[in-house]
Scaffold this active site. Sequence first.
Site, mmCIF file in Angstrom:
data_model
loop_
_atom_site.group_PDB
_atom_site.id
_atom_site.type_symbol
_atom_site.label_atom_id
_atom_site.label_comp_id
_atom_site.label_asym_id
_atom_site.label_seq_id
_atom_site.Cartn_x
_atom_site.Cartn_y
_atom_site.Cartn_z
ATOM 1 N N ASP A 12 -17.531 -2.464 -2.208
ATOM 2 C CA ASP A 12 -16.484 -3.188 -2.936
ATOM 3 C C ASP A 12 -16.736 -2.979 -4.427
ATOM 4 O O ASP A 12 -17.598 -2.172 -4.819
ATOM 5 C CB ASP A 12 -16.422 -4.665 -2.504
ATOM 6 N N CYS A 69 -22.260 -4.039 -1.649
ATOM 7 C CA CYS A 69 -21.462 -5.012 -2.411
ATOM 8 C C CYS A 69 -22.396 -5.590 -3.480
ATOM 9 O O CYS A 69 -23.439 -4.999 -3.778
ATOM 10 C CB CYS A 69 -20.853 -6.085 -1.502
ATOM 11 N N THR A 71 -24.294 -8.357 -3.555
ATOM 12 C CA THR A 71 -25.580 -8.812 -2.994
ATOM 13 C C THR A 71 -25.997 -8.040 -1.753
ATOM 14 O O THR A 71 -27.153 -8.131 -1.335
ATOM 15 C CB THR A 71 -25.478 -10.289 -2.573
ATOM 16 N N HIS A 102 -37.518 -0.797 14.594
ATOM 17 C CA HIS A 102 -37.596 -1.895 15.569
ATOM 18 C C HIS A 102 -36.242 -2.439 16.006
ATOM 19 O O HIS A 102 -36.102 -2.875 17.151
ATOM 20 C CB HIS A 102 -38.430 -3.042 14.994
ATOM 21 N N HIS A 137 -39.052 -2.600 21.986
ATOM 22 C CA HIS A 137 -37.946 -2.987 21.114
ATOM 23 C C HIS A 137 -36.579 -2.762 21.777
ATOM 24 O O HIS A 137 -35.604 -3.408 21.414
ATOM 25 C CB HIS A 137 -38.015 -2.208 19.797
ATOM 26 N N ARG A 140 -35.181 -5.839 23.364
ATOM 27 C CA ARG A 140 -34.710 -6.829 22.383
ATOM 28 C C ARG A 140 -33.344 -6.428 21.830
ATOM 29 O O ARG A 140 -32.481 -7.286 21.609
ATOM 30 C CB ARG A 140 -35.737 -6.968 21.261
HETATM 31 C C1 RB5 Z 1 -18.016 -9.863 -5.451
HETATM 32 O O1 RB5 Z 1 -17.981 -10.609 -6.626
HETATM 33 C C2 RB5 Z 1 -19.188 -10.281 -4.585
HETATM 34 O O2 RB5 Z 1 -18.974 -11.555 -4.096
HETATM 35 C C3 RB5 Z 1 -19.391 -9.286 -3.458
HETATM 36 O O3 RB5 Z 1 -19.593 -8.017 -3.984
HETATM 37 C C4 RB5 Z 1 -20.588 -9.555 -2.569
HETATM 38 O O4 RB5 Z 1 -21.735 -9.749 -3.327
HETATM 39 C C5 RB5 Z 1 -20.411 -10.579 -1.565
HETATM 40 O O5 RB5 Z 1 -21.314 -10.860 -0.763
#
Ligand code: RB5
Length: 151
Positions: A12, A69, A71, A102, A137, A140
Site C-alpha cells: 500500500d 505496508c 507496519t 517451521h 512441523h 502442526r
Molecule cells: C497506512 O497509513 C497504514 O495504516 C498501513 O500501511 C499499515 O501500516 C496498516 O497496518
Amino acid sequence: MMENKTIAFACDHGGFSLKEPILAYLKGQGWDVIDFGTWSDERCDYPQYAEPACRAVTEGKASLAVLVCGTGIGMSLAANKIRGIRAACCSEPYSAEMTRRHNDANVLCIGARVVGEGLALTILEAFLTHAFEGGRHAGRVAMLRELEDRF
Ligand code: RB5
C-alpha cells in the site's frame, strides 16, 4: 530451492518506499515478480492489495508473496484471512528464516515504517533462502489448515 520461482508482490502507500528496492532485489535473484501494486504513494487500502497477491499463491501462480505496508501488520491480518495463506510479519531475519523452516509460511509481510531498506532486504533474503523442514512441523501446519475448516 523453489520449483516455481515466481513471487507475488503488493504494497500500500505505507509500504511503497520499499517497493523499488524489493523488486530490484527479487529480480536480481532470478525471481519472476507478479506486481499487484500499488504504483504510487497515493493513499489506498491494504486489504485490496493483499487479496490478489495472496490469490496468486493459493492458485499456484506464485509460490510465495511479499506484502509491504506501514507496519506489515495490516497486510498480515488481511493475508491470514485467506484460506491456505500462512503470512508472517517479520522485522528481523531470524523470524523470517524460522517461519519458512517451521511454519511453511508462504507470505512475508514487512513494515516499511518499521525497518529500513537494508534490513528489509536481509529479512527477505532469510525468507527466500530457507525451506520448510517438514517432519514434526508438518503436523502442526496441517492443524493450521484444520483450524480454517472449523471457523
Ligand atoms: C497506512 O497509513 C497504514 O495504516 C498501513 O500501511 C499499515 O501500516 C496498516 O497496518
